[in-house]
Write a protein that holds these residues in place. Structure first.
Motif, PDB file in Angstrom:
ATOM      1  N   HIS A  12      -0.458   0.949  -0.771  1.00 33.10           N
ATOM      2  CA  HIS A  12      -1.039   2.171  -1.342  1.00 33.10           C
ATOM      3  C   HIS A  12      -0.816   3.284  -0.330  1.00 33.10           C
ATOM      4  N   ASP A  13      -0.006   4.258  -0.691  1.00 32.59           N
ATOM      5  CA  ASP A  13       0.299   5.373   0.196  1.00 32.59           C
ATOM      6  C   ASP A  13       0.593   6.588  -0.671  1.00 32.59           C
ATOM      7  N   GLU A  14      -0.246   7.603  -0.604  1.00 32.22           N
ATOM      8  CA  GLU A  14      -0.091   8.783  -1.457  1.00 32.22           C
ATOM      9  C   GLU A  14       1.169   9.578  -1.169  1.00 32.22           C
ATOM     10  N   ASP A  15       1.776   9.361  -0.009  1.00 33.47           N
ATOM     11  CA  ASP A  15       3.020  10.051   0.339  1.00 33.47           C
ATOM     12  C   ASP A  15       4.242   9.163   0.142  1.00 33.47           C
ATOM     13  N   VAL A  33       1.114   3.807 -12.666  1.00 33.18           N
ATOM     14  CA  VAL A  33       1.079   4.672 -11.485  1.00 33.18           C
ATOM     15  C   VAL A  33       1.883   5.938 -11.763  1.00 33.18           C
ATOM     16  N   ILE A  37       1.323  10.857 -11.942  1.00 34.98           N
ATOM     17  CA  ILE A  37       1.812  11.793 -10.929  1.00 34.98           C
ATOM     18  C   ILE A  37       2.792  12.775 -11.559  1.00 34.98           C
ATOM     19  N   ARG A  41       6.506  14.561  -7.699  1.00 36.31           N
ATOM     20  CA  ARG A  41       6.040  13.374  -6.978  1.00 36.31           C
ATOM     21  C   ARG A  41       6.803  12.127  -7.442  1.00 36.31           C
ATOM     22  N   CYS A  45       8.822   9.663  -5.075  1.00 43.39           N
ATOM     23  CA  CYS A  45       8.559   8.228  -5.126  1.00 43.39           C
ATOM     24  C   CYS A  45       9.849   7.434  -5.331  1.00 43.39           C
ATOM     25  N   PHE A  73      -1.271  15.006  -8.301  1.00 47.36           N
ATOM     26  CA  PHE A  73      -1.681  13.822  -9.041  1.00 47.36           C
ATOM     27  C   PHE A  73      -2.395  14.232 -10.326  1.00 47.36           C
ATOM     28  N   TYR A  75      -4.951  13.020 -13.464  1.00 48.29           N
ATOM     29  CA  TYR A  75      -5.946  12.017 -13.865  1.00 48.29           C
ATOM     30  C   TYR A  75      -6.584  12.388 -15.174  1.00 48.29           C
TER      31      TYR A  75
END
Length: 75
Positions: A12-15, A33, A37, A41, A45, A73, A75
């Motif tokens: 888990h790494d937001e970058d 996932v 985003i 992003r 990724c 992000f 949601y």
């Protein structure tokens, strides 16, 4: 185990700094996932995932088309 010769990992790494794991992957899953985003992003990724995938490796992900002009992000 279904794949006795494989070791499963969770990152888990937001970058999307997958290279910090010091591993090369032959298979990766991002279920629910990518849908959350923005397009910029997603591009980041995918580029960073390519850096840690073995040649011929598979990246399986789910994706739902959303607004084109979003950042960060969702949601």
């Amino acid at each position: 185990k279904y794949f006795p010769d494989k070791e499963f990992s969770y990152i888990h790494d937001e970058d999307f700094n997958f290279q910090l794991s010091n591993m090369i992957f032959d298979f990766s899953i991002a279920q629910s996932v990518i849908t959350h985003i923005s397009n910029d992003r997603i591009e980041t990724c995918l580029k960073k995932m390519k850096m840690v995938m073995k040649k011929g490796g598979k990246f399986l992900f789910s994706y739902c088309v959303g607004p084109e002009k979003t950042l960060g992000f969702l949601y």
